[in-house]
Enzyme design. Sequence first.
Site, mmCIF file in Angstrom:
data_model
loop_
_atom_site.group_PDB
_atom_site.id
_atom_site.type_symbol
_atom_site.label_atom_id
_atom_site.label_comp_id
_atom_site.label_asym_id
_atom_site.label_seq_id
_atom_site.Cartn_x
_atom_site.Cartn_y
_atom_site.Cartn_z
ATOM 1 N N GLN B 345 0.860 -1.173 0.000
ATOM 2 C CA GLN B 345 0.000 0.000 0.000
ATOM 3 C C GLN B 345 0.897 1.223 0.000
ATOM 4 O O GLN B 345 1.920 1.222 0.684
ATOM 5 C CB GLN B 345 -0.884 -0.014 1.252
ATOM 6 C CG GLN B 345 -2.130 0.810 1.140
ATOM 7 C CD GLN B 345 -3.301 0.013 0.578
ATOM 8 O OE1 GLN B 345 -3.788 -0.888 1.214
ATOM 9 N NE2 GLN B 345 -3.754 0.339 -0.624
ATOM 10 N N THR B 514 -0.359 -2.592 7.271
ATOM 11 C CA THR B 514 -0.303 -4.051 7.319
ATOM 12 C C THR B 514 -1.153 -4.626 6.185
ATOM 13 O O THR B 514 -1.833 -5.624 6.339
ATOM 14 C CB THR B 514 -0.690 -4.550 8.731
ATOM 15 O OG1 THR B 514 0.155 -3.892 9.672
ATOM 16 C CG2 THR B 514 -0.481 -6.044 8.908
ATOM 17 N N HIS B 515 -1.149 -3.933 5.050
ATOM 18 C CA HIS B 515 -1.877 -4.415 3.883
ATOM 19 C C HIS B 515 -0.909 -5.055 2.891
ATOM 20 O O HIS B 515 -0.730 -4.584 1.780
ATOM 21 C CB HIS B 515 -2.646 -3.261 3.220
ATOM 22 C CG HIS B 515 -3.563 -2.539 4.165
ATOM 23 N ND1 HIS B 515 -4.119 -1.323 3.889
ATOM 24 C CD2 HIS B 515 -4.026 -2.884 5.396
ATOM 25 C CE1 HIS B 515 -4.884 -0.939 4.914
ATOM 26 N NE2 HIS B 515 -4.830 -1.871 5.835
ATOM 27 N N ASN B 516 -0.284 -6.135 3.325
ATOM 28 C CA ASN B 516 0.563 -6.927 2.430
ATOM 29 C C ASN B 516 -0.363 -7.807 1.593
ATOM 30 O O ASN B 516 -1.320 -8.378 2.128
ATOM 31 C CB ASN B 516 1.497 -7.835 3.231
ATOM 32 C CG ASN B 516 2.185 -7.100 4.374
ATOM 33 O OD1 ASN B 516 1.605 -6.949 5.437
ATOM 34 N ND2 ASN B 516 3.401 -6.648 4.168
#
Lengths: 293, 587
Positions: B345, B514-516
């Site tokens: 992101q 934490t948008h892997n």
Amino acid sequence: MVGDEPLFDFTRDVSRRTVMRAGGGLAVFGIAAPAEGSFVPEDFDVTPLQEMEEVDVEPEGLQYFTIQQARVVHDLTGRIYPSDDMGPGAPEAGVVYFVDHQLNSAWGRGENWYMHGPFAGRDPTDPFQSDDAAAQADTDVPWGETTPAQTQGWQYPLAPNEAYDRGIAAIEEHVQSAYDAASFADLEDEQQDEIVAALEADEVDTFEGTGISAGDFFALVYQNTLEGMFSDPMYGGNREMVGWRLKGFPGTPGALGSYRDLIGDGEYIELQEGDYRELADDVASLGIGDDNE
Amino acid sequence: MVQQLDPVDVVTVGAGWTGGIIAKELAQNDYQVVSLERGGERETENFFTVHDELGYALRYKLMQDLSKETITFRNTPEETALPMRRYGAFLPGTGEGGAGVHWNGVTWRFLPYDFQIRSRTIDRYGEGKIPDDMQLQDWGITYEELEPYYSTFERTAGIAGQAGNIQGETQDGGNPYEGPRADDYPLPPMQQTPALERFADAASGLDYNPFMQPSANLTEQYTNPDGVQQGQCQYCGYCERFGCEWGAKASPITTVLPAARETGNYELRTHADVIELLYEGSEGRVNGVRYVDRETGDVYEQRAEVVALTAYVLNNVRLLLVSDIGEPYDPETGEGVVGKNYCYQNFGANATGFFDDEAWNLYMGAGALGTAIDDFNGDNFDHSDVDFIHGGNVSISQTGARPIANNPVPEGTPAWGSEFKRQSVENYHSTLGISAQGSVMPFRTNYLDLDPNYTDDYGRPLLRMTFDWNEQDRNLVEYIGPYLEEIVQEMGADTVEATTSLEGSFDITPYQSTHNTGGAIMGADPADSVVNSYLQNWDAENLFVPGASAFPHNSGYNPTGTVGALAFRAAEGIQEYLNDPRQLVSP
């Protein structure tokens, strides 16, 4: 079906005293737990901000630092977040005790960090550089000549407590060679500021060979200073909620406390940075304390 | 010695959103389900003392223990990857409920454009719009096909929002760009606050279309279709990195896991660390999983008719690789699929306003409390004259300004000392920021594979992440950034600071998101994807791999809504498979 008996009755005003006993979670009052069954703001005796005094740095309160290390860290954090005309800072908040306790915790020992080698910049086949040389000897990367990129983060084989030991020693060595004084703690404020600025700029020679850069040590102390100013007083800093009062942060609404009826309101709630009495009254007006009988 | 356990119908690797959804759906249909969760048990009562910024936000109480397992990272394939030794850019969770316990709760649907991004880009702009090294793919499913699953997830969680498009009818106050919804949100949107209103008014004044963003912080007490009751959000300001003591932030522990338990067909085993899937390549199946009981050190094999790989993105990919399932992606040749299309992101574009004579109660808040505009997201604007595709959702959030992490100062302020102290105290209640949640497209040299040098505490290789920003990302920030600056000026700030360029390489040290996503992507063709549109693996037909690992690219939104929808879709696929074992989609 599930949910016939909800975990809580969400419509009931849950007794906060019960919750406090169960979990001790009402952080805003964490420094002085009220007597059983009573909450009267007047009972809370905190020092007005401008009368807050610097904490004594005594060996008795320390868990990790030597007294000499503690004096250095007390002054270091005091220059980062100083006492001044605006109000108290790290010296009054007792940030040194916060840092000391943190270094004696799992965090300080690096217990939750990945600390296996090889470490970039160190030769894993050299028994003087690596603890697990045998396990790493078969890699084909020239680890000793590998420099970590800034974007790869912390690559030191050091836990925070070891970093402090080495950083403090390097600062003391620098003071002794450049200032004709025995310790950072013996210097004038302006001299200490010069050194903090040099740490921040990564320009303190005595860090060479310590295993950590001056700049990264500064970043660690800086982060810990803010943590010690503004974390829950139960961690040993932020004494008498001095950081929260300075900033106008009303503690927290406590376990099972609520801002739901206030958040949509247009009014900014002025939390006086003065004495605790006013803060407590404001807290009560936020619906936090007034039903604690 | 490895102990063999009696087979079950379905085993899930992890008990977060995806594992919980699959467990509930299958257990309610009388299948026996076991979840193996490497962390411990969690319940709402654990969070009565959650208002502790240091412990939860900065000492990462709810996150994976990096001393046991982490990733290695580098920007380019030419560099040596080094371990993420301490937390920074992203925070994988652990324990019952997974990252679904510590999330903020922002719950979007992706745009119809997202699922057909390659074909729609070519249709509108021509093939030349896609750079050679951008591995853009359609998802093998359309928004219309996924819509019912989004709806189910929103009803299960209790999402609060303002619809913008119900069955093709534009709704006042909602997002006019969203795909058509069958129904309204189950709960009304969150409360507007003065700070959010300031943004909404400025955005409207500039002819954008502001709306309250969809939220899993529940605006009313809510009983979901499974009969599970959740509480009402109190705007206390402790969501992200924290659990909710009110049971008022939808999470697996407040929704799908209690419903799964209620059936009597579900067992959660905690401290059960799955180390390998038992792959029988010749049969095109997985027989089950091997796991270690973290408390005793005993090793078990749990056999199952279906294995649902429902760990976090990074661990999904790692378990596929260490189990030799599917061909690892090779960035040199572009061959192979496992580890391909890792995305992230891009929060590079943002703007901050300092207000001299105004203040707001910013310590009040909720994780998903925010107002957004979608005018710069997806293909909602014409990209003919810009050197990037997609965009980002722009929003202001009021998540609760906790005091350690919030020390806003104008540029040029020293980082420490009296001037820093004065500025950070004075601006604490008087600073409003907005940002664009930039989408990230897949590129040839951004990928996941196994590290050759570093291992976890079982001696298995760590996952290696190779990732850097591309021109696409930089151009996106340069385009959107100035619009953000203009919005904050319109909000009346006395001083506006905007970031309108993305400098340097991706840095793993500051927290970003934490948008892997990606690494085990979905698609219509086994040659360029790992799973089909039911999240069923192409190589092992009884293996399903839901999660954001399935995203072929990352959109300009938070991922959990789409993760939830895909998990319901996978649950349906698993049932179909158990009824009639086969590849559910022909390539």
